[in-house]
Design a protein around this motif. Structure first.
Motif, PDB file in Angstrom:
ATOM      1  N   TRP A   1       0.791  -0.807  -0.049  1.00  0.00           N
ATOM      2  CA  TRP A   1      -0.094   0.144  -0.180  1.00  0.00           C
ATOM      3  C   TRP A   1       1.045   1.278  -0.354  1.00  0.00           C
ATOM      4  O   TRP A   1       0.472   2.395  -0.690  1.00  0.00           O
ATOM      5  CB  TRP A   1      -0.749  -0.109   1.449  1.00  0.00           C
ATOM      6  N   LEU A   2       1.684   1.493   0.756  1.00  0.00           N
ATOM      7  CA  LEU A   2       2.497   2.917   0.739  1.00  0.00           C
ATOM      8  C   LEU A   2       3.337   2.360  -0.991  1.00  0.00           C
ATOM      9  O   LEU A   2       3.477   3.372  -0.937  1.00  0.00           O
ATOM     10  CB  LEU A   2       4.325   1.938   1.615  1.00  0.00           C
ATOM     11  N   LEU A   3       3.650   1.311  -1.839  1.00  0.00           N
ATOM     12  CA  LEU A   3       4.703   1.578  -2.787  1.00  0.00           C
ATOM     13  C   LEU A   3       3.945   1.825  -3.820  1.00  0.00           C
ATOM     14  O   LEU A   3       3.602   2.692  -4.450  1.00  0.00           O
ATOM     15  CB  LEU A   3       4.888   0.065  -2.956  1.00  0.00           C
ATOM     16  N   GLN A   4       2.640   1.647  -3.596  1.00  0.00           N
ATOM     17  CA  GLN A   4       1.167   1.908  -5.124  1.00  0.00           C
ATOM     18  C   GLN A   4       0.535   3.642  -4.516  1.00  0.00           C
ATOM     19  O   GLN A   4       0.025   3.782  -5.452  1.00  0.00           O
ATOM     20  CB  GLN A   4       0.718   1.344  -4.753  1.00  0.00           C
ATOM     21  N   GLY A   5       0.738   3.970  -3.339  1.00  0.00           N
ATOM     22  CA  GLY A   5       0.463   5.671  -2.862  1.00  0.00           C
ATOM     23  C   GLY A   5      -0.468   4.947  -2.106  1.00  0.00           C
ATOM     24  O   GLY A   5      -1.615   6.070  -2.735  1.00  0.00           O
ATOM     25  N   GLU A   6      -1.619   3.750  -2.025  1.00  0.00           N
ATOM     26  CA  GLU A   6      -2.703   3.622  -0.730  1.00  0.00           C
ATOM     27  C   GLU A   6      -2.435   4.324   0.469  1.00  0.00           C
ATOM     28  O   GLU A   6      -4.160   4.839   0.965  1.00  0.00           O
ATOM     29  CB  GLU A   6      -2.883   2.931  -1.880  1.00  0.00           C
TER      30      GLU A   6
ATOM     31  N   ASN B   1      11.205  -1.004  10.519  1.00  0.00           N
ATOM     32  CA  ASN B   1      12.223  -1.016   9.990  1.00  0.00           C
ATOM     33  C   ASN B   1      12.891  -1.334   8.702  1.00  0.00           C
ATOM     34  O   ASN B   1      11.832  -2.163   8.469  1.00  0.00           O
ATOM     35  CB  ASN B   1      13.381  -1.712  11.545  1.00  0.00           C
ATOM     36  N   PRO B   2      13.600  -0.648   8.286  1.00  0.00           N
ATOM     37  CA  PRO B   2      14.256  -1.312   6.798  1.00  0.00           C
ATOM     38  C   PRO B   2      14.448  -2.193   6.846  1.00  0.00           C
ATOM     39  O   PRO B   2      14.746  -2.873   5.494  1.00  0.00           O
ATOM     40  CB  PRO B   2      15.854  -0.105   6.237  1.00  0.00           C
ATOM     41  N   ASP B   3      15.450  -3.210   7.707  1.00  0.00           N
ATOM     42  CA  ASP B   3      14.904  -4.590   8.235  1.00  0.00           C
ATOM     43  C   ASP B   3      14.176  -5.650   7.638  1.00  0.00           C
ATOM     44  O   ASP B   3      14.061  -6.844   7.237  1.00  0.00           O
ATOM     45  CB  ASP B   3      16.376  -5.118   9.299  1.00  0.00           C
ATOM     46  N   TRP B   4      13.524  -5.021   7.848  1.00  0.00           N
ATOM     47  CA  TRP B   4      11.673  -5.507   8.329  1.00  0.00           C
ATOM     48  C   TRP B   4      10.620  -5.892   6.583  1.00  0.00           C
ATOM     49  O   TRP B   4       9.606  -5.925   7.043  1.00  0.00           O
ATOM     50  CB  TRP B   4      10.882  -5.578   8.928  1.00  0.00           C
TER      51      TRP B   4
ATOM     52  N   ASP C   1      14.403   0.131  -0.088  1.00  0.00           N
ATOM     53  CA  ASP C   1      14.688   1.342  -0.801  1.00  0.00           C
ATOM     54  C   ASP C   1      14.080   2.644  -1.845  1.00  0.00           C
ATOM     55  O   ASP C   1      14.508   3.186  -2.106  1.00  0.00           O
ATOM     56  CB  ASP C   1      15.570   1.123  -1.406  1.00  0.00           C
ATOM     57  N   ASP C   2      12.301   1.384  -1.623  1.00  0.00           N
ATOM     58  CA  ASP C   2      11.575   2.818  -2.374  1.00  0.00           C
ATOM     59  C   ASP C   2      10.679   2.854  -1.908  1.00  0.00           C
ATOM     60  O   ASP C   2      10.046   2.896  -2.085  1.00  0.00           O
ATOM     61  CB  ASP C   2      10.840   0.923  -3.382  1.00  0.00           C
TER      62      ASP C   2
ATOM     63  N   TYR D   1      10.971   3.160  13.182  1.00  0.00           N
ATOM     64  CA  TYR D   1      11.208   3.750  12.386  1.00  0.00           C
ATOM     65  C   TYR D   1       9.691   4.280  11.510  1.00  0.00           C
ATOM     66  O   TYR D   1       8.997   2.994  11.721  1.00  0.00           O
ATOM     67  CB  TYR D   1      11.493   3.718  10.478  1.00  0.00           C
ATOM     68  N   CYS D   2       9.171   5.008  10.986  1.00  0.00           N
ATOM     69  CA  CYS D   2       8.241   5.179  10.663  1.00  0.00           C
ATOM     70  C   CYS D   2       8.021   5.402   8.634  1.00  0.00           C
ATOM     71  O   CYS D   2       9.725   5.766   8.412  1.00  0.00           O
ATOM     72  CB  CYS D   2       7.370   6.006   9.945  1.00  0.00           C
ATOM     73  N   GLY D   3       7.728   3.978   8.256  1.00  0.00           N
ATOM     74  CA  GLY D   3       8.295   4.199   5.707  1.00  0.00           C
ATOM     75  C   GLY D   3       6.998   5.365   5.347  1.00  0.00           C
ATOM     76  O   GLY D   3       6.037   4.848   6.224  1.00  0.00           O
ATOM     77  N   LEU D   4       7.738   5.508   4.979  1.00  0.00           N
ATOM     78  CA  LEU D   4       6.621   7.037   3.832  1.00  0.00           C
ATOM     79  C   LEU D   4       6.686   6.546   3.087  1.00  0.00           C
ATOM     80  O   LEU D   4       7.287   5.883   1.943  1.00  0.00           O
ATOM     81  CB  LEU D   4       7.420   8.904   4.223  1.00  0.00           C
ATOM     82  N   SER D   5       5.283   7.026   2.028  1.00  0.00           N
ATOM     83  CA  SER D   5       5.313   6.383   0.270  1.00  0.00           C
ATOM     84  C   SER D   5       6.547   7.426  -0.168  1.00  0.00           C
ATOM     85  O   SER D   5       5.734   8.488   0.326  1.00  0.00           O
ATOM     86  CB  SER D   5       3.524   6.144   0.802  1.00  0.00           C
ATOM     87  N   ARG D   6       6.585   7.081  -1.211  1.00  0.00           N
ATOM     88  CA  ARG D   6       7.271   8.081  -2.311  1.00  0.00           C
ATOM     89  C   ARG D   6       6.226   8.392  -3.081  1.00  0.00           C
ATOM     90  O   ARG D   6       7.075   9.133  -4.316  1.00  0.00           O
ATOM     91  CB  ARG D   6       8.774   7.682  -2.725  1.00  0.00           C
TER      92      ARG D   6
END
Length: 260
Positions: A90-95, A103-106, A111-112, A221-226
């Motif tokens: 959902w984050l990758l698709q902008g939903e 965490n980036p390891d999870w 990188d996206d 962390y928080c992961g954010l949609s690009r």
């Protein structure tokens, strides 16, 4: 003349349709930009996320942080409850705009996503029955059945899970895993310190002991949609300010005090 007029009308209609479609898309984007879309899965254990009987987010650390973020951005929040495995797509698709306690390891494609600074660190725990021997190294897990959360990644144990030396056994909630541990259907349960101590305090269940995982406590962390770079940067800047303000540490202390 009627034929010519009809052709002109059809031509104008064909020219107008793309404009109408574009206007609709712009309207949808505008509507999305007017809210903050935050994923908070009910797979996040209390006190990270506390849901009511209707499975609506009611309170917890995640709501505290995201409500404060919304105040910074002056936007209303739409909370989205998804299974853990659907958070990253959902984050990758902008939903959705963000999901925290990652965490980036999870995740599979770190990188996206855009990442905030660490909100805090958390100690991972291996919970066992009180009478069981302490678990202080990976060798103590050989042949054991470990209760884990469905959709979550455990980098420290992925290799032994894949080899079958340690058995991964998923459940949806910490409470379900601890019940199975008490029943003898699991040997150990993986969780984190804040969730475990909150459970012990609120349930008054003294059946267990917990050993810290041997690795360094990971950052959260928080992961954010690009998908919308400007929105992502606004969120990152605001969350970093919230971290620096001490707000999150204050909320962590609040939930820690509830445990005593």
């Amino acid at each position: 003349m009627k034929t010519l007029a009809r052709r002109v009308y059809l031509l104008l209609l064909c020219l107008a349709l793309p404009l109408v479609a574009h206007a609709s898309q712009v309207s949808q984007v505008s509507q999305v930009s007017q809210v903050l879309r935050a994923i908070v899965s009910d797979s996040n254990t209390a006190p990270y996320a506390i849901f009511n009987a209707d499975n609506q987010l009611q309170s917890g650390l995640s709501k505290d942080i995201i409500d404060e973020l919304a105040r910074y951005l002056e936007l209303p929040v739409v909370y989205i409850n998804l299974p853990r495995a659907r958070v990253e797509p959902w984050l990758l698709q902008g939903e959705a705009d963000l999901a925290c306690f990652l965490n980036p390891d999870w995740v599979e494609q770190p990188d996206d996503l855009l990442w905030t600074d660490a909100l805090f660190t958390t100690q991972q725990l291996l919970v066992r029955r009180r009478e069981a021997k302490p678990v202080t190294g990976i060798q103590h897990l050989a042949g054991k059945r470990v209760g884990t959360s469905r959709g979550f990644t455990y980098p420290e144990l992925e290799q032994v899970f894949r080899s079958g030396d340690v058995i991964r056994d998923d459940a949806h909630s910490l409470e379900s895993n601890l019940l199975r541990l008490k029943q003898g259907r699991l040997d150990v349960v993986m969780t984190v310190d804040l969730s475990y101590h909150f459970y012990v305090q609120t349930s008054a269940d003294q059946s267990f002991s917990a050993d810290p995982l041997w690795s360094e406590p990971p950052g959260v962390y928080c992961g954010l949609s690009r998908f919308s770079p400007r929105r992502a940067q606004q969120i990152k800047t605001a969350l970093n300010e919230i971290v620096n303000s001490g707000f999150i540490q204050q909320r962590l202390k609040f939930y820690t005090k509830l445990q005593h």
